[in-house]
Design a protein around this motif. Structure first.
Motif, short mmCIF file in Angstrom:
data_model
loop_
_atom_site.label_atom_id
_atom_site.label_comp_id
_atom_site.label_asym_id
_atom_site.label_seq_id
_atom_site.Cartn_x
_atom_site.Cartn_y
_atom_site.Cartn_z
N VAL A 175 -82.82 21.11 -76.31
CA VAL A 175 -82.96 22.30 -77.02
C VAL A 175 -82.87 23.31 -75.96
O VAL A 175 -82.71 23.41 -74.77
N ALA A 176 -82.28 24.43 -76.52
CA ALA A 176 -81.97 25.66 -75.80
C ALA A 176 -83.26 26.28 -74.84
O ALA A 176 -84.34 26.21 -75.50
N TYR A 177 -82.88 26.47 -73.62
CA TYR A 177 -83.95 27.13 -72.83
C TYR A 177 -84.26 28.56 -73.78
O TYR A 177 -83.84 29.27 -74.44
N GLY A 178 -85.63 28.71 -73.75
CA GLY A 178 -86.35 29.82 -74.34
C GLY A 178 -87.08 29.51 -75.72
O GLY A 178 -87.48 29.95 -76.41
N SER A 179 -86.58 28.33 -76.17
CA SER A 179 -87.25 27.55 -77.38
C SER A 179 -88.67 27.38 -77.20
O SER A 179 -89.24 27.38 -76.01
N ASN A 180 -89.21 27.40 -78.33
CA ASN A 180 -90.88 27.46 -78.33
C ASN A 180 -91.05 25.71 -78.21
O ASN A 180 -91.03 25.00 -79.25
N VAL A 181 -91.36 25.43 -77.08
CA VAL A 181 -91.47 23.90 -77.01
C VAL A 181 -92.79 23.07 -77.53
O VAL A 181 -92.89 21.98 -77.83
N ARG A 182 -93.80 23.92 -77.53
CA ARG A 182 -95.06 23.54 -78.50
C ARG A 182 -94.85 23.28 -79.92
O ARG A 182 -95.21 22.49 -80.36
N LEU A 183 -93.80 24.20 -80.45
CA LEU A 183 -93.49 24.16 -81.91
C LEU A 183 -92.51 22.87 -81.99
O LEU A 183 -92.64 22.22 -82.88
N ILE B 257 -84.63 26.81 -84.00
CA ILE B 257 -84.58 26.16 -82.65
C ILE B 257 -83.26 25.52 -82.44
O ILE B 257 -82.85 24.68 -83.29
N GLU B 258 -82.34 25.96 -81.36
CA GLU B 258 -81.12 25.49 -81.17
C GLU B 258 -80.76 24.37 -80.10
O GLU B 258 -81.64 24.18 -79.22
N ILE B 259 -79.91 23.61 -80.80
CA ILE B 259 -79.48 22.59 -79.90
C ILE B 259 -78.18 23.26 -79.15
O ILE B 259 -77.31 23.31 -79.97
N PRO B 260 -78.27 23.39 -77.87
CA PRO B 260 -77.12 24.15 -77.06
C PRO B 260 -76.02 23.26 -76.99
O PRO B 260 -75.93 21.93 -76.84
N PHE B 261 -74.79 23.87 -76.82
CA PHE B 261 -73.57 23.36 -76.36
C PHE B 261 -73.61 23.31 -74.85
O PHE B 261 -74.23 24.36 -74.12
N PRO B 262 -73.13 22.23 -74.27
CA PRO B 262 -73.17 22.35 -72.67
C PRO B 262 -72.40 23.70 -72.30
O PRO B 262 -71.43 23.98 -72.81
N GLN B 263 -72.92 24.12 -71.12
CA GLN B 263 -72.39 25.60 -70.62
C GLN B 263 -71.88 25.14 -69.34
O GLN B 263 -72.87 24.70 -68.33
N HIS B 264 -70.86 25.91 -68.66
CA HIS B 264 -70.70 25.81 -67.18
C HIS B 264 -70.05 27.24 -66.75
O HIS B 264 -69.50 27.83 -67.56
N ASP B 265 -70.68 27.70 -65.99
CA ASP B 265 -70.24 29.00 -65.22
C ASP B 265 -69.20 28.90 -64.23
O ASP B 265 -69.36 27.74 -63.32
#
Length: 118
Positions: free
Chosen positions: A8-16, A83-91
């Motif tokens: 899940v995306a960073y910043g997600s409510n992990v307890r939820l 709650i978002e399932i992110p796409f892989p990201q690369h900088d």
């Protein structure tokens, strides 16, 4: 034992997230109460927070159908709760680049387009 892995995306409510995964498992008729389903926070991944849901079923033949059912419901629950399932990201960081070939190519495209418009 069967396991579902998800990020899940960073910043997600992990307890939820933990509550939703356990709710999903608890509501499915094929998931055994004992041993109880378990959610584990596995890792801080490159693009996501990584979790697993482990659960047990009474018959091996039920594993794949149950896992599929749980995955469908997890997707619904995540969407319902934002709650978002992110796409892989690369900088990509460029320190220096020779822009001349790029500029020449862009100029060539402009000249060709101008001639086509005539």
């Amino acid at each position: 034992m069967e396991t579902i892995h998800l990020g899940v995306a960073y910043g997600s409510n992990v307890r939820l997230l933990e509550q939703l995964l356990l709710q999903d498992a608890d509501e499915h008729e094929n998931v055994l109460e004992s041993p109880a389903p378990k959610v584990s926070f596995l890792n801080f991944g490159a693009s996501s927070l990584e979790f697993s849901l482990s659960f047990w079923v009474s018959e091996p033949v039920l594993r794949f159908m149950t896992k599929s059912d749980l995955n469908y419901r997890i997707n619904e629950l995540l969407q319902e709760h934002g709650i978002e399932i992110p796409f892989p990201q690369h900088d990509i960081h460029l320190r220096s680049i020779n822009m001349a070939p790029l500029k020449n190519n862009m100029q060539w495209e402009v000249e060709i387009n101008d001639k086509l418009d005539e």
